[in-house]
Design an enzyme around this catalytic site. Structure first.
Site, mmCIF file in Angstrom:
data_model
loop_
_atom_site.group_PDB
_atom_site.id
_atom_site.type_symbol
_atom_site.label_atom_id
_atom_site.label_comp_id
_atom_site.label_asym_id
_atom_site.label_seq_id
_atom_site.Cartn_x
_atom_site.Cartn_y
_atom_site.Cartn_z
ATOM 1 N N TYR A 150 0.820 -1.200 0.000
ATOM 2 C CA TYR A 150 0.000 0.000 0.000
ATOM 3 C C TYR A 150 0.864 1.265 0.000
ATOM 4 C CZ TYR A 150 -4.301 -2.659 0.936
ATOM 5 O OH TYR A 150 -5.382 -3.506 0.869
ATOM 6 N N ASN A 172 -9.191 -12.330 -1.914
ATOM 7 C CA ASN A 172 -9.547 -12.449 -3.333
ATOM 8 C C ASN A 172 -9.423 -13.871 -3.866
ATOM 9 O OD1 ASN A 172 -9.881 -9.476 -3.782
ATOM 10 N ND2 ASN A 172 -7.697 -9.480 -3.291
ATOM 11 N N TRP A 182 -13.811 -5.519 1.030
ATOM 12 C CA TRP A 182 -13.092 -4.322 0.582
ATOM 13 C C TRP A 182 -13.835 -3.665 -0.566
ATOM 14 C CZ3 TRP A 182 -10.909 -3.823 -4.354
ATOM 15 C CH2 TRP A 182 -10.676 -5.005 -5.077
#
Length: 297
Positions: free
Chosen positions: A54, A158, A208
């Site tokens: 990030y 994911n 998310w």
């Protein structure tokens, strides 16, 4: 703020999670960031979501710089991080790709600990499915990190249901969550089996991009959805369409934990209040219809 067990053998997290993936865009000094951390902790939002990549590998260190100003705050929070993506923000990476080798996972987790100024991660996730993932290598990395006291729990992000099952088959302890994009803008996830698996295993997914990364508020193609959300907001007396979206996510039977991606205090506080907004089943399906542009078959 309600407290939720991610899994019967997993950690207890706050009902809403504070996401720090845009931290570098907020342009906060360490002292200002410390003040923001205290603000959401006081609201009961104690779970913090990070990833090594990030902010071009900068967010964790920025957060750690703030936490070092008041280290005792660590006892009030649960820290999540992710690894497994390699970005060209590091010169040794000629292209963006995935790395889920044992060595990389261990090195990345240890670097996250240093950056975040903590001695243990409450939860470490593999950030994305990797077509070159060797499930035995990933499992070995998780086992080694847990035995060393560097992580308390492990999970994924994911992953499809089959990818989740493959990795779980190699582990002596449960994967406690799958962090998934859950939003009215991503209707496929509601029926592709990912959330069904969460129910089956008794784990709570982390959600998310509930607001579509901001696209919900600006993209012309989502105008009909915005109109429907606004109509339902009026019916419910909700403060914003954001609250309606979070309520839509919370209504899913897998009981996701939404991640808040804003650094604005008023939006953080408003999002937390979405826990008290309840949709009817027909309102939920009206949002689905507006997102898809068609009724159910």
């Amino acid at each position: 703020m309600q407290r939720i067990h991610l899994h019967p053998q997993g950690p207890e997290f706050s009902r809403f999670i504070m996401g720090y993936w845009r931290l570098m865009e907020w342009n906060l000094s360490p002292n200002d960031l410390l003040s923001l951390i205290k603000f959401h902790l006081d609201l009961g939002i104690t779970t913090i979501d990070h990833a090594d990549i990030y902010g071009g590998y900068q967010c964790e260190a920025a957060f750690g710089a703030a936490l070092r100003l008041e280290p005792s705050l660590r006892d009030r929070m649960e820290v999540v991080s992710k690894c497994g993506i390699a970005l060209t923000a590091k010169p040794q990476h000629a292209l963006n790709h995935y790395i889920t080798s044992q060595a990389h996972i261990i090195q990345s987790a240890e670097q996250s600990l240093r950056n975040l100024a903590v001695d243990c991660l409450d939860l470490l996730l593999i950030h994305r499915p990797d077509p070159l993932m060797d499930a035995d290598e990933v499992a070995d990395a998780f086992v080694r990190l847990k035995e060393a006291g560097k992580i308390k729990h492990a999970g994924v992000s994911n992953f499809t249901a089959s990818q989740f099952s493959l990795l779980q088959s190699r582990l002596p302890f449960p994967l406690v969550t799958n962090q998934i994009e859950i939003s009215p803008l991503n209707q496929d996830v509601t029926l592709d089996g990912t959330l069904d698996q969460c129910q089956q295993l008794g784990l709570r997914p982390m959600a998310w991009s509930c607001l579509g990364g901001g696209r919900l508020f600006s993209a012309p193609e989502y105008a009909p959805l915005r109109q429907e959300l606004e109509a339902i907001r009026g019916e419910l007396g909700a403060a914003s369409i954001e609250q309606v979206v979070y309520a839509w996510v919370l209504m899913l039977p897998s009981k996701p934990l939404p991640i808040i991606g804003s650094g604005k205090r008023e939006r953080i506080a408003a999002a937390a209040k979405a826990a008290h907004v309840t949709l009817t089943r027909q309102q939920w399906f009206r949002i689905r219809k507006a997102a898809l542009g068609a009724d159910v078959p």
